[in-house]
Design a protein around this motif. Structure first.
Motif, short mmCIF file in Angstrom:
data_model
loop_
_atom_site.label_atom_id
_atom_site.label_comp_id
_atom_site.label_asym_id
_atom_site.label_seq_id
_atom_site.Cartn_x
_atom_site.Cartn_y
_atom_site.Cartn_z
N LYS A 187 -1.52 -94.75 -4.93
CA LYS A 187 -0.12 -94.64 -4.51
C LYS A 187 -0.03 -94.02 -3.12
N ALA A 188 -0.77 -92.96 -2.87
CA ALA A 188 -0.76 -92.30 -1.56
C ALA A 188 -1.26 -93.24 -0.47
N PHE A 189 -2.29 -94.03 -0.77
CA PHE A 189 -2.85 -94.97 0.20
C PHE A 189 -1.81 -96.02 0.60
N TYR A 190 -1.18 -96.65 -0.36
CA TYR A 190 -0.22 -97.71 -0.06
C TYR A 190 1.06 -97.17 0.58
N GLU B 213 -8.38 -99.09 -17.36
CA GLU B 213 -8.23 -99.27 -18.81
C GLU B 213 -6.99 -100.10 -19.14
N PHE B 214 -5.91 -99.85 -18.40
CA PHE B 214 -4.68 -100.59 -18.62
C PHE B 214 -4.82 -102.03 -18.14
N ALA C 72 0.38 -97.32 -14.30
CA ALA C 72 0.57 -98.32 -13.25
C ALA C 72 1.61 -97.85 -12.24
N ALA C 73 1.49 -98.42 -11.04
CA ALA C 73 2.49 -98.15 -10.00
C ALA C 73 2.91 -99.48 -9.39
N PHE D 39 9.26 -99.02 -12.29
CA PHE D 39 8.14 -99.75 -12.87
C PHE D 39 6.83 -99.00 -12.65
N THR D 40 6.91 -97.69 -12.57
CA THR D 40 5.75 -96.84 -12.36
C THR D 40 5.67 -95.81 -13.47
N ASP D 41 4.47 -95.65 -14.03
CA ASP D 41 4.26 -94.65 -15.07
C ASP D 41 2.84 -94.10 -14.93
N ASP D 42 2.29 -93.54 -16.00
CA ASP D 42 0.95 -92.96 -15.95
C ASP D 42 -0.15 -94.00 -15.88
#
Length: 144
Positions: free
Chosen positions: A18-21, A54-55, A37-38, A32-35
């Motif tokens: 997330k920080a990179f993008y 894993e997801f 996926a972002a 649409f972001t949770d533990d």
């Protein structure tokens, strides 16, 4: 309605991704972001879903590759100038990305590759207006 593109990418560290993008200028859609996926928003028509490994495996029966050692896709993004390509790379490198190849200067087109911290490859390129309209110069087509 125009076609929208949603690309799913695997990550081993969701917060790092997330920080990179965000550093590249994308936005994160919190709806649409949770533990697991972002949702990375590039524009009204281009989105990434960055998914924990894993997801990600819950969406396919195929083996999920390690993007550090294998390539499945190369994603290319246009920029308005050579300078904009260089600026994007500088931001990505400062945010933990790496540049796996030398810049490609073809005269009518300039491109640079950027790997995100998980090894997913993003190509940023500029192409001259004449090449966009007419295709690459004739001598470049013969070399390909």
């Amino acid at each position: 309605m125009s076609t929208q593109i949603f690309v799913n990418l695997v990550t081993d560290d969701l917060e790092r991704s997330k920080a990179f993008y965000l550093a590249l200028g994308a936005e994160i859609n919190p709806q649409f972001t949770d533990d697991n996926a972002a949702a990375v928003v590039w524009s009204d028509d281009v989105y990434f879903m960055v998914l924990k490994r894993e997801f990600f495996t819950t969406f396919t029966d195929k083996q999920v590759i390690d993007p550090r050692t294998s390539a499945q896709v190369l994603l290319a993004f246009s920029r308005d100038s050579r300078e904009a390509v260089d600026d994007t790379l500088a931001k990505g490198l400062a945010a933990g990305g790496s540049e796996p190849r030398e810049p490609q200067e073809l005269g009518f087109m300039y491109s640079r590759d950027l790997e995100d911290p998980d090894g997913n490859v993003l190509e940023f390129f500029w192409m001259g207006d004449q090449a966009i309209t007419d295709g690459p110069p004739e001598h470049d087509r013969e070399a390909a």
